[in-house]
Design a protein around this motif. Structure first.
Motif, PDB file in Angstrom:
ATOM      1  N   ASN A 125      36.550 -48.701  58.907  1.00  0.00           N
ATOM      2  CA  ASN A 125      34.892 -49.186  58.540  1.00  0.00           C
ATOM      3  C   ASN A 125      33.949 -47.723  58.608  1.00  0.00           C
ATOM      4  OD1 ASN A 125      34.790 -51.490  57.741  1.00  0.00           O
ATOM      5  ND2 ASN A 125      34.605 -52.260  59.054  1.00  0.00           N
ATOM      6  N   LEU A 126      34.485 -47.180  60.412  1.00  0.00           N
ATOM      7  CA  LEU A 126      34.454 -46.022  60.721  1.00  0.00           C
ATOM      8  C   LEU A 126      34.194 -45.051  59.984  1.00  0.00           C
ATOM      9  CD1 LEU A 126      34.124 -46.419  64.759  1.00  0.00           C
ATOM     10  CD2 LEU A 126      31.885 -46.338  63.198  1.00  0.00           C
ATOM     11  N   LEU A 163      33.071 -41.216  55.349  1.00  0.00           N
ATOM     12  CA  LEU A 163      33.826 -40.120  54.063  1.00  0.00           C
ATOM     13  C   LEU A 163      32.814 -40.237  53.295  1.00  0.00           C
ATOM     14  CD1 LEU A 163      37.622 -41.210  53.791  1.00  0.00           C
ATOM     15  CD2 LEU A 163      36.706 -39.096  54.149  1.00  0.00           C
ATOM     16  N   GLN A 164      31.709 -41.536  53.550  1.00  0.00           N
ATOM     17  CA  GLN A 164      30.541 -41.833  52.210  1.00  0.00           C
ATOM     18  C   GLN A 164      29.699 -40.927  52.704  1.00  0.00           C
ATOM     19  OE1 GLN A 164      29.902 -46.027  53.354  1.00  0.00           O
ATOM     20  NE2 GLN A 164      31.336 -46.634  51.871  1.00  0.00           N
ATOM     21  N   VAL A 165      29.571 -40.577  54.446  1.00  0.00           N
ATOM     22  CA  VAL A 165      28.511 -39.195  55.029  1.00  0.00           C
ATOM     23  C   VAL A 165      28.670 -38.658  54.077  1.00  0.00           C
ATOM     24  CG1 VAL A 165      27.371 -38.454  56.957  1.00  0.00           C
ATOM     25  CG2 VAL A 165      27.746 -41.251  55.990  1.00  0.00           C
ATOM     26  N   VAL A 166      30.190 -38.035  54.076  1.00  0.00           N
ATOM     27  CA  VAL A 166      30.040 -36.277  53.485  1.00  0.00           C
ATOM     28  C   VAL A 166      29.754 -36.351  52.404  1.00  0.00           C
ATOM     29  CG1 VAL A 166      31.971 -34.994  53.738  1.00  0.00           C
ATOM     30  CG2 VAL A 166      32.035 -36.203  55.238  1.00  0.00           C
ATOM     31  N   GLY A 167      30.119 -37.081  51.769  1.00  0.00           N
ATOM     32  CA  GLY A 167      30.468 -37.463  50.087  1.00  0.00           C
ATOM     33  C   GLY A 167      28.774 -37.412  49.365  1.00  0.00           C
ATOM     34  N   PHE A 168      27.697 -37.980  50.629  1.00  0.00           N
ATOM     35  CA  PHE A 168      26.513 -37.993  49.877  1.00  0.00           C
ATOM     36  C   PHE A 168      25.910 -36.945  50.554  1.00  0.00           C
ATOM     37  CE2 PHE A 168      22.390 -38.614  52.068  1.00  0.00           C
ATOM     38  CZ  PHE A 168      21.080 -39.689  50.768  1.00  0.00           C
ATOM     39  N   LEU A 169      26.521 -35.739  52.000  1.00  0.00           N
ATOM     40  CA  LEU A 169      26.497 -34.679  51.668  1.00  0.00           C
ATOM     41  C   LEU A 169      25.603 -33.630  50.976  1.00  0.00           C
ATOM     42  CD1 LEU A 169      24.876 -32.606  53.843  1.00  0.00           C
ATOM     43  CD2 LEU A 169      27.005 -32.778  55.541  1.00  0.00           C
ATOM     44  N   GLY A 170      27.819 -34.017  50.053  1.00  0.00           N
ATOM     45  CA  GLY A 170      28.061 -33.391  49.140  1.00  0.00           C
ATOM     46  C   GLY A 170      26.779 -33.124  48.393  1.00  0.00           C
ATOM     47  N   ALA A 211      20.409 -49.581  60.754  1.00  0.00           N
ATOM     48  CA  ALA A 211      20.829 -48.229  61.166  1.00  0.00           C
ATOM     49  C   ALA A 211      20.542 -47.228  61.190  1.00  0.00           C
ATOM     50  CB  ALA A 211      22.370 -48.343  59.669  1.00  0.00           C
ATOM     51  N   ALA A 212      19.318 -46.825  60.108  1.00  0.00           N
ATOM     52  CA  ALA A 212      19.578 -45.491  60.745  1.00  0.00           C
ATOM     53  C   ALA A 212      18.722 -44.951  61.678  1.00  0.00           C
ATOM     54  CB  ALA A 212      18.416 -45.463  58.683  1.00  0.00           C
ATOM     55  N   VAL A 213      18.079 -45.676  61.999  1.00  0.00           N
ATOM     56  CA  VAL A 213      17.693 -45.109  63.237  1.00  0.00           C
ATOM     57  C   VAL A 213      18.593 -45.528  63.719  1.00  0.00           C
ATOM     58  CG1 VAL A 213      15.638 -45.794  64.968  1.00  0.00           C
ATOM     59  CG2 VAL A 213      15.171 -46.272  63.021  1.00  0.00           C
ATOM     60  N   VAL A 214      19.367 -46.095  64.487  1.00  0.00           N
ATOM     61  CA  VAL A 214      20.469 -46.245  65.077  1.00  0.00           C
ATOM     62  C   VAL A 214      21.001 -44.767  65.210  1.00  0.00           C
ATOM     63  CG1 VAL A 214      22.204 -47.049  66.107  1.00  0.00           C
ATOM     64  CG2 VAL A 214      20.318 -48.221  65.530  1.00  0.00           C
ATOM     65  N   MET A 215      21.823 -44.224  63.654  1.00  0.00           N
ATOM     66  CA  MET A 215      22.753 -44.122  63.200  1.00  0.00           C
ATOM     67  C   MET A 215      21.820 -41.782  64.065  1.00  0.00           C
ATOM     68  SD  MET A 215      23.512 -42.248  59.380  1.00  0.00           S
ATOM     69  CE  MET A 215      24.843 -43.406  59.511  1.00  0.00           C
ATOM     70  N   ALA A 216      20.410 -41.885  63.706  1.00  0.00           N
ATOM     71  CA  ALA A 216      20.092 -40.994  63.605  1.00  0.00           C
ATOM     72  C   ALA A 216      19.654 -39.989  64.987  1.00  0.00           C
ATOM     73  CB  ALA A 216      18.765 -40.858  63.241  1.00  0.00           C
ATOM     74  N   ILE A 217      19.061 -41.421  66.065  1.00  0.00           N
ATOM     75  CA  ILE A 217      19.701 -40.999  67.393  1.00  0.00           C
ATOM     76  C   ILE A 217      20.807 -41.066  68.088  1.00  0.00           C
ATOM     77  CG2 ILE A 217      18.218 -42.329  69.750  1.00  0.00           C
ATOM     78  CD1 ILE A 217      16.688 -43.666  68.150  1.00  0.00           C
TER      79      ILE A 217
END
Length: 372
Positions: free
Chosen positions: A120-121, A126-133, A346-352
């Motif tokens: 899952n990680l 990969l999804q985050v990298v795709g979103f950044l792209g 999840a957004a807050v946890v990921m960002a911090i």
């Protein structure tokens, strides 16, 4: 008139119990009144006679089987078709047969769980990298076609991220500066070096805590708002509607939020560091006997200029991380309103988490290039 199920309880001998005799149809449409009376029966039942039943469906078979199970009575006079229904229902008894899969042994269960988490990680990365792209492509498209850029959306997001958070960030920074000065003075007093409280407060707030605490506050305040807003729009199909009319959600929703956060983070970080120093000066005036303006002028002497640049350099990177986490999690909402809350968390946890990891990386990096 619709025929109803009727029954009669015939007393029997003490060792065998009473006999419950059913007659008429036993179907879902005929059992309503009889079922209420059947649940009131007290006493021992030895036999259930269904030989006079003219018709029986699954509900009727379940009623007979339930009475037999609860009382231990024997079912007699049952014809072939009703008997097949009763046998099928008895085999599907959820009390007698567990519907849960057997639990795996510990040595097999733990590696399987760890493997699932790691997969899952990997997918998430990969999804985050795709979103950044997608963000980079959208920013490039706006650069080539500046007429599609929405300055009003950018200014609005800058107001929400920066101006509206000045009060809470200022109060937090002022109090953190007081805490640093107080705790630092207590420890330095043991060595007769209370004057170095100025160095501690100045360098710590300008270099680390000012921008770090600001990033954490912006993640909790604006990053969560990004995820909730975009997630709600995704849930109500507003994002799909934008695509339908030819508007890119990345250009209209994501890019303005990312730019606004990256622009405001250096300003908020410097503002936070300044108020942290003011808080330290305020406490030093009260407890250490260092005049307020003397403290401020001393900060200019003892804090090297590269500490300011370290904080300003980290700020836009932290802003990028916070905005990316909020927008990414918001765009992942798909099914229901509960997922909006889960993605916001999840957004807050990921960002911090990412901000703290990057801060540690920056600390090592700037130390190695001589800006320690």
């Amino acid at each position: 008139m619709r025929a109803l199920t009727s029954f009669q309880l015939n007393p029997g001998s003490d060792d065998q119990g009473a006999t419950l005799v059913f007659s008429g149809p036993m179907t879902v449409s005929s059992l309503g009144l009889a079922d209420k009376d059947l649940r009131k029966i007290d006493g021992s039942i030895g036999e259930i006679n269904v030989s006079d039943v003219t018709m029986m469906d699954t509900v009727g078979a379940w009623t007979v089987w339930r009475l037999s199970r609860d009382t231990g009575a024997k079912i007699i006079g049952c014809k072939d078709e009703p008997q097949k229904l009763i046998d099928a229902i008895s085999k599907a008894d959820s009390n007698a047969h567990s519907i849960r899969a057997p639990r795996l042994p510990l040595l097999q269960r733990v590696p399987e769980h760890i493997g699932t988490v790691m997969l899952n990680l990997g997918r998430g990365f990969l999804q985050v990298v795709g979103f950044l792209g997608q963000v980079i492509l959208s920013a490039g498209s706006l650069f080539r076609h500046p007429g599609r850029f929405r300055p009003k959306a950018l200014i609005h997001q800058m107001e929400l991220v920066g101006v509206n958070s000045l009060a809470i960030i200022g109060l937090m920074s002022f109090l953190v500066g007081i805490v640093i000065a107080q705790q630092g003075a207590v420890q330095l007093r043991q060595f007769g070096a209370e004057i170095y409280t100025v160095n501690l407060v100045g360098r710590l707030t300008l270099r680390e805590l000012g921008v770090l605490m600001t990033a954490i506050m912006v993640a909790g305040r604006s990053g969560s708002a990004f995820a909730a807003q975009i997630g709600t729009m995704k849930l109500t199909e507003e994002v799909d509607a934008m695509r339908t009319i030819g508007v890119s959600p990345m250009e209209a929703l994501v890019v303005p939020r990312i730019l606004a956060t990256m622009i405001m983070m250096p300003l908020l970080g410097f503002y936070s560091a300044f108020l942290g120093i003011v808080g330290g000066a305020f406490l030093s005036t009260l407890t250490l006997g260092i005049p307020f303006f003397t403290f401020l002028s001393r900060v200019q002497e003892v804090v090297p200029l590269h500490d300011v640049w370290v904080g300003i350099t980290k700020a836009p990177v932290f802003g990028l991380i916070v905005a990316l986490a909020g927008c990414y999690q918001g765009m992942q909402v798909k099914n229901n309103a509960e997922e909006v809350g889960a993605r916001t968390t999840a957004a807050v946890v990921m960002a911090i988490f990412t901000v703290i990891v990057l801060d540690a990386f920056f600390a090592v990096f700037f130390t190695n290039i001589g800006w320690g």
